[in-house]
Scaffold this motif. Structure first.
Motif, PDB file in Angstrom:
ATOM      1  N   MET A 139       0.825  -1.203   0.000  1.00 35.24           N
ATOM      2  CA  MET A 139       0.000   0.000   0.000  1.00 35.24           C
ATOM      3  C   MET A 139       0.861   1.257   0.000  1.00 35.24           C
ATOM      4  O   MET A 139       0.492   2.276  -0.607  1.00 35.24           O
ATOM      5  N   GLY A 140       2.013   1.179   0.649  1.00 41.07           N
ATOM      6  CA  GLY A 140       2.878   2.355   0.758  1.00 41.07           C
ATOM      7  C   GLY A 140       3.466   2.793  -0.576  1.00 41.07           C
ATOM      8  O   GLY A 140       3.744   3.979  -0.775  1.00 41.07           O
ATOM      9  N   GLY A 141       3.644   1.836  -1.482  1.00 41.01           N
ATOM     10  CA  GLY A 141       4.274   2.180  -2.751  1.00 41.01           C
ATOM     11  C   GLY A 141       3.354   2.229  -3.946  1.00 41.01           C
ATOM     12  O   GLY A 141       3.729   2.729  -5.009  1.00 41.01           O
ATOM     13  N   ALA A 142       2.143   1.722  -3.779  1.00 38.03           N
ATOM     14  CA  ALA A 142       1.268   1.553  -4.942  1.00 38.03           C
ATOM     15  C   ALA A 142       0.833   2.872  -5.575  1.00 38.03           C
ATOM     16  O   ALA A 142       0.774   2.976  -6.805  1.00 38.03           O
ATOM     17  N   LYS A 143       0.524   3.874  -4.767  1.00 36.02           N
ATOM     18  CA  LYS A 143       0.033   5.123  -5.350  1.00 36.02           C
ATOM     19  C   LYS A 143       1.093   5.769  -6.243  1.00 36.02           C
ATOM     20  O   LYS A 143       0.785   6.243  -7.338  1.00 36.02           O
ATOM     21  N   ASP A 144       2.345   5.783  -5.794  1.00 39.09           N
ATOM     22  CA  ASP A 144       3.415   6.355  -6.617  1.00 39.09           C
ATOM     23  C   ASP A 144       3.587   5.553  -7.907  1.00 39.09           C
ATOM     24  O   ASP A 144       3.797   6.128  -8.983  1.00 39.09           O
ATOM     25  N   GLU A 145       3.499   4.229  -7.791  1.00 36.39           N
ATOM     26  CA  GLU A 145       3.613   3.386  -8.986  1.00 36.39           C
ATOM     27  C   GLU A 145       2.453   3.670  -9.944  1.00 36.39           C
ATOM     28  O   GLU A 145       2.636   3.709 -11.167  1.00 36.39           O
ATOM     29  N   TYR A 146       1.285   3.863  -9.384  1.00 35.93           N
ATOM     30  CA  TYR A 146       0.098   4.150 -10.196  1.00 35.93           C
ATOM     31  C   TYR A 146       0.281   5.435 -10.986  1.00 35.93           C
ATOM     32  O   TYR A 146      -0.004   5.497 -12.190  1.00 35.93           O
ATOM     33  N   LYS A 147       0.788   6.462 -10.336  1.00 32.71           N
ATOM     34  CA  LYS A 147       1.005   7.732 -11.017  1.00 32.71           C
ATOM     35  C   LYS A 147       2.031   7.583 -12.134  1.00 32.71           C
ATOM     36  O   LYS A 147       1.893   8.174 -13.214  1.00 32.71           O
ATOM     37  N   LYS A 148       3.075   6.785 -11.904  1.00 28.38           N
ATOM     38  CA  LYS A 148       4.088   6.553 -12.940  1.00 28.38           C
ATOM     39  C   LYS A 148       3.486   5.826 -14.138  1.00 28.38           C
ATOM     40  O   LYS A 148       3.791   6.142 -15.295  1.00 28.38           O
TER      41      LYS A 148
END
Length: 212
Positions: free
Chosen positions: A32-41
């Motif tokens: 969960m901690g990394g998914a949003k940044d990955e999503y934006k990329k």
């Protein structure tokens, strides 16, 4: 594609609920901690098909699901991602929010068919500005249900463009899962993700036997 918070805010809590069924607290926190940044990329890498495109949610939600795999440090592979999507889209609270539909009702099915024609009209009206959006084709020769097919799909194109074409078929399963929420069945022979010349959609109510 431009990041829109509404997709994350709507779906991410249900993905987290699904993750908790199969992963420990430390893994859930990592993912969960990394998914949003990955999503934006991922959205930055995707073709712009138009934020107001009535089909845009399909691309947004596919990449959103994929972002959890990207953020998992190898803990979520292709099969685990399939299961994560199944778990998420069977959440009773999410299903209630999505609304109860029943494509055994001819009126509801006809309304869906009209919506697909409207979506096609939008795509063609904006084809010059958004050339990579879905390309609809319709065939009224089937007696039962609604039939159409795509000869262009930005989701399949995204994964092929990123050199991850082997992952594209995973997201075709979202079609089956979402159709199922409307008490319907998807009958399909081909997908662009598997290298075919089309993605076909024959959608009939789940009470229909031997559709024609």
């Amino acid at each position: 594609m431009k990041y829109q918070a509404k997709h994350w805010l709507f779906l991410a809590p249900f993905v987290k609920r699904a993750l908790k069924k199969r992963y420990d607290a430390a893994d859930v926190k990592l993912i969960m901690g990394g998914a949003k940044d990955e999503y934006k990329k991922l959205l930055e890498q995707a073709d712009n098909i138009g934020e107001k495109n009535p089909m845009a949610d399909n691309l947004y939600f596919s990449l959103l699901f994929f972002s959890f795999m990207k953020a998992s440090d190898g803990k979520i592979g292709p099969q685990e991602l399939r299961q994560l999507m199944r778990d998420t889209l069977s959440d009773p609270i999410l299903l209630k929010l999505m609304g109860n539909g029943d494509f055994n009702d001819p009126k509801q099915l006809a309304k869906f068919g009209k919506k697909m024609h409207d979506n096609s009209d939008w795509a063609e009206e904006h084809r010059e500005e958004y050339p990579e959006t879905w390309k609809f084709n319709f065939d009224d020769s089937h007696q039962d249900g609604v039939y159409y097919y795509f000869t262009k799909c930005p989701i399949a194109k995204f994964f092929n463009d990123q050199g991850m074409g082997d992952l594209a078929p995973i997201f075709c399963e979202l079609d089956y899962l979402t159709v199922k929420t409307r008490r319907a069945q998807l009958l399909r022979e081909k997908t662009l993700a598997q290298g075919d010349d089309m993605c076909d959609f024959w959608i009939v109510g789940d009470q229909v036997q031997d559709p024609k």
